[in-house]
Structure formats: C-alpha cells, structure tokens
Scaffold this active site. Structure first.
Site, PDB file in Angstrom:
ATOM      1  N   LYS A  54      39.195  92.002  32.632  1.00  0.00           N
ATOM      2  CA  LYS A  54      39.935  91.056  31.786  1.00  0.00           C
ATOM      3  C   LYS A  54      40.206  89.763  32.553  1.00  0.00           C
ATOM      4  O   LYS A  54      40.023  88.669  32.026  1.00  0.00           O
ATOM      5  CB  LYS A  54      41.241  91.706  31.289  1.00  0.00           C
ATOM      6  CG  LYS A  54      40.967  92.737  30.205  1.00  0.00           C
ATOM      7  CD  LYS A  54      42.148  93.628  29.874  1.00  0.00           C
ATOM      8  CE  LYS A  54      41.687  94.726  28.916  1.00  0.00           C
ATOM      9  NZ  LYS A  54      42.680  95.740  28.625  1.00  0.00           N
ATOM     10  N   GLN A  98      48.662  96.967  30.325  1.00  0.00           N
ATOM     11  CA  GLN A  98      47.561  97.933  30.359  1.00  0.00           C
ATOM     12  C   GLN A  98      48.101  99.352  30.176  1.00  0.00           C
ATOM     13  O   GLN A  98      49.006  99.776  30.897  1.00  0.00           O
ATOM     14  CB  GLN A  98      46.804  97.794  31.697  1.00  0.00           C
ATOM     15  CG  GLN A  98      45.569  98.630  31.802  1.00  0.00           C
ATOM     16  CD  GLN A  98      44.475  98.202  30.808  1.00  0.00           C
ATOM     17  OE1 GLN A  98      44.185  97.039  30.639  1.00  0.00           O
ATOM     18  NE2 GLN A  98      43.884  99.174  30.135  1.00  0.00           N
ATOM     19  N   ASP A 121      47.349  91.729  22.142  1.00  0.00           N
ATOM     20  CA  ASP A 121      46.693  93.023  21.933  1.00  0.00           C
ATOM     21  C   ASP A 121      46.824  93.463  20.476  1.00  0.00           C
ATOM     22  O   ASP A 121      46.144  94.388  20.030  1.00  0.00           O
ATOM     23  CB  ASP A 121      47.364  94.086  22.827  1.00  0.00           C
ATOM     24  CG  ASP A 121      46.400  94.666  23.838  1.00  0.00           C
ATOM     25  OD1 ASP A 121      45.181  94.440  23.682  1.00  0.00           O
ATOM     26  OD2 ASP A 121      46.859  95.339  24.770  1.00  0.00           O
TER      27      ASP A 121
END
Ligand SMILES: NC(=O)c1ccc[n+]([C@@H]2O[C@H](COP(=O)([O-])OP(=O)(O)OC[C@H]3O[C@@H](n4cnc5c(N)ncnc54)[C@H](OP(=O)(O)O)[C@@H]3O)[C@@H](O)[C@H]2O)c1
Length: 294
Positions: A54, A98, A121
């Site tokens: 990422k 995460q 997200d």
C-alpha cells in the site's frame, strides 16, 4: 472457445494513470497532496506485506503516505488516541487500519472511530449505509474494484442477472448492493448465495455475471457456469504445490482451466481482482483529498 481474460493488472494501471493526473491537478490548483495514514498493529507477516504494498502504491503515484507501526501490546485506548489524532490531521485524507487487530482490541470500535470522511476502506457504517441507499460515500475497495473491472471490460450490467456466491461484509454483501443500485454501471438483478443455499449450481447457471467470493479453492466448476457468462473470481486461496520453492500456489474460487473454456470473460488469480483492491484504496484517498479541497 477460450474466454477473454479480464486483466486486473492492466485495468489497475490505467486507473492509477488517471489518478496520477488528478493528483498533479490537485497539487497545482489546490496545493493539496492526498495523504494516507496506514496503521499496523503487531507483526503479522501477511499484514506487513500488504502495508508495504500500500505504501509503495501511494509513493508510485504521488500520494503522501505515513505508516504507524505499533506494538501488538498497544492498548485499545492508545490506538483510539492515534485515530483521533489522524482524524484531525489536515495532511491525512484517508486512514487505513490493517486488519486483523490483536484479540484484546475491539476491531469495530477502532474502525467506527475513523471519521467517515477519512474512511477510505469504506468499512464505517455511515459509508456502508450510504452505499445501501445509493448516496455518495466511500465504497469498500474490493467490491468497488470488482465493479470497476466490469465497467472497464465493457460488461453491460443493466438488467443483467448477477449471481454473487458469498455474503461477507467485506465482499459479498457490498458487491451485491453496489450492483443492485438504480444507477449507471449497476442496475443489475442480483441473487446472493451462501453456504445454506440449496442447489447452488442451478442458481449459478442462471448468471450472466457470476462473482465468486467464497474462499474455497476452485469450487466453481464448468458445470456451474452458463455458456457465455462473465466470471469474476475474488477468491485467493493457498494450495500446496511441492513443485514450487515456496511450497504453495495461489488459486481462486473458480476452476479456471475448465471454466475459461466455457465463459465469455474471466478474471485470473492472481492478476484479476487483487490488483484492483489497492487501486480503489488510492482512488478513495484521492477522492477524499478532492472533497477536502472543494
Ligand atoms: N482479491 C482481494 O483483494 C480479496 C479481498 C478480500 C477477500 N478476498 C478473497 O475472497 C474470498 C472470500 O473472502 P471473504 O472475506 O468474503 O470470505 P468469508 O468471510 O469467509 O465469506 C465466505 C462466504 O462464502 C460462503 N460460502 C462458504 N462455503 C460455501 C459453499 N460451499 N457454498 C456457498 N457459499 C459458501 C459463506 O457462506 P456463509 O455466510 O453461509 O458462511 C460466506 O458468505 C477469500 O478467498 C478471500 O481471500 C480477496
């Protein structure tokens, strides 16, 4: 006849190229650089790989990114404090935590603490609610990537019968809802199947577009697919492969060799949905920066 391969790497590259142009424009016209904060708790090797990917993806297209690596023993309160700080940080437009988090931390509590305006997200209930009622917000990255793959491959979803196998909160349910919307690039008739579905094959065989998000290696076989269907394989499964140095290979939820002889178009694994997930994270981060500059 062998199917057309829906090349996720190439579509992801195209979208990242478009984003790069938008980032240049944002910098020139608004003096704004999109910024993403990635929060990693503990030392899960898979999570470390994802976070590295990422950060690299951000760097490659000119998104500012910062990584917050925290000890696995961090308290929930301290993690929430960091989220609060990032929520107020004007150079950060997107916050990504995460997953998975260590057991002593309530994942929902942490995800819900992220301001919906920075929830790139797309997991915050506010954004999921907006998705459900068809209002603009942030869409979860993997399902959004599936929709983009279909759009960029020229698949007409209007009135098509989409069958989704899988009803998880991160893939199955959101992708079904997105493609159901009374909107451009959606408007499909959607059926969702799961582990309790009776006679699964009789339903998957009705699909114009079949989306497999099951997590079971090569479960979808050719007899479950209609001739000429479009097949999107979200699954990523490790199976033993003693012939390889690492001892395993990645396969999808679809038996690619046989299904690709029958369907019209199909995503490979790897190289299909996978590259789109990070791309849509970048897309959402740029969108958030544009929102803040507007
Ligand atoms: N490429 C990417 O970026 C990406 C991102 C996310 C996930 N994935 C992959 O996508 C796959 C699915 O992930 P997920 O998080 O959605 O998995 P998940 O949470 O385990 O959900 C799997 C779904 O499949 C259903 N299912 C399981 N066995 C079935 C069967 N025999 N027949 C019909 N349905 C069945 C389950 O039904 P129940 O609800 O009844 O249990 C569940 O709804 C995994 O391989 C994952 O690694 C890839």
């Amino acid at each position: 006849m062998a199917a057309e391969i829906i090349d996720g790497n190439s579509i992801a590259k195209q979208i990242r190229g478009e984003l790069e142009e938008e980032i240049k424009k944002l910098k020139e016209e608004n003096n704004t650089t999109p910024g993403l904060a990635v929060v990693l708790v503990g030392e899960n090797p898979a999570s470390q790989v994802y976070v590295r990917m990422k950060n690299k993806a951000c760097h490659d297209i000119g998104v500012y990114s910062e990584q917050h690596s925290l000890s696995k023993d961090i308290s929930e309160a301290d993690l929430l404090k960091l989220i609060d700080k990032l929520n107020e940080d004007s150079k950060i437009h997107g916050i990504l935590v995460q997953l998975p988090l260590p057991e002593h931390i309530d994942e929902s509590k942490v995800l819900y603490r992220i301001k919906p305006e920075k929830d790139v997200d797309g997991f915050h209930p506010v954004n999921l609610g907006k998705m459900l009622i068809g209002e603009p917000g942030f869409l979860p990255c993997t399902p959004f990537g599936v929709q983009k793959l279909l759009i960029y491959s020229g698949v007409n979803l209007e009135g098509a019968h989409v069958v989704v196998v899988g009803r998880s909160n991160i893939v199955g349910k959101p992708v079904a809802n997105m493609l159901l919307q009374k909107q451009k690039d959606a408007n499909a008739t959607v059926t969702v199947c799961h582990s309790r579905t009776k006679d699964l094959a009789s339903i998957t065989r009705q699909a114009d577009v079949l989306i497999a998000a099951i997590g079971r290696p090569e479960m979808i076989t050719a007899d479950m697919v209609r001739e000429g269907a479009v097949v999107i394989d979200v699954g990523v499964n490790r199976v033993d492969d003693p012939g390889r140095k690492r001892g395993y290979k990645l396969v999808g939820d679809v038996k690619f060799d046989e299904v690709s002889q029958k369907c019209r178009a199909i995503t490979p694994v790897p190289g299909g949905v996978g590259p789109m997930t990070i791309t849509m994270l970048l897309y959402n981060t740029v969108k958030s920066a544009k929102n803040s500059a507007a």
